[in-house]
Design an enzyme around this catalytic site. Structure first.
Site: not given
Ligand code: SAH
Length: 220
Positions: A67
């Protein structure tokens, strides 16, 4: 001036980013300190390390993103984390947001549906000696019932609608922050428990997150 001047040192880039975030409304000193002391270059792929202290989202493995620092700051600030808090994060991704939370909360529980991402994030937490993070491979849409209730919940993938299962795992006076919506642009919302089972809902801003998907990923 371009955002990344090749002559800048990483320290200059970091200081510029933190000042920029403050001028955009991330004003809570503890949140700014947590951002300042979380080495974002450790969470970005090799190819993008030069851009780690730019205020932009960047690609990571598995088609996901780390993000934008401003959004990380805004969401963290909206959670109003107290030092004794137990926080649940859905969507570990690179682990950057998790690491920021771990500097403010007592315990951070984080759930990710890609094994690869979770493994890489775990290695970073170990390297940074962040000992108050508990990770899980699974479908975060279901929350983490065994560890509930939580003081705070942060969803870092876009939920199609109000995340009822997660709201049910929040303490009566807890706070949940999540991007809500099905399209490419979603609404960042904050739900604050009123202590009696209800929530005060507040719209924070428009955001662009990858979707919260059902189930765990079949690929690595
Ligand atoms: N907080 C992260 C942002 C990651 S993007 C950072 O700082 O890097 C969002 C993430 O949510 C992705 O890695 C994706 O695989 C995960 N995601 C999406 N749906 C999900 C679910 N149902 N359960 C767990 N993770 C999920």
């Amino acid at each position: 001036m371009t955002e990344t001047d090749p002559d800048d040192t990483p320290e200059t880039r970091r200081a510029r980013l933190i000042l920029g975030l403050r001028s955009q409304g991330v004003s809570e000193p503890a949140v700014l300190r947590a951002l300042e002391h979380t080495p974002r270059e450790l969470f970005t792929p090799e190819l993008f390390k030069e851009r780690a202290w730019e205020d932009s989202a960047l690609p990571i493995a598995c088609g996901q993103t780390i993000s934008q620092p401003f959004i990380v700051g805004l969401m963290t600030q909206a959670l109003n984390i107290e030092p004794r808090a137990r926080v649940l994060e859905i969507g570990t991704g690179s682990g950057y947001q998790t690491a920021v939370l771990s500097r403010l909360a007592r315990l951070v529980y984080t759930v990710e549906r890609y094994r690869t991402l979770l493994g890489e994030a775990e290695a970073r937490f170990k390297q940074l000696q962040l000992g108050n993070i508990i990770t899980r491979f699974g479908d975060g849409a279901e929350g983490w019932p065994k560890q509930a209730p939580f003081d705070r919940i942060l969803v870092t993938a876009a939920a199609p609608s109000e995340p009822k299962a997660l709201l049910a795992q929040l303490k009566p006076s807890g706070i949940l922050v999540a991007p809500i919506g099905r399209g490419p642009v979603q609404t960042l919302k904050r739900y604050a428990g009123d202590g009696k089972g209800g929530f005060k809902e507040e719209v924070l801003c428009d955001v662009r997150f990858v979707p919260l998907l059902e189930g765990v990923a079949r690929e690595l």
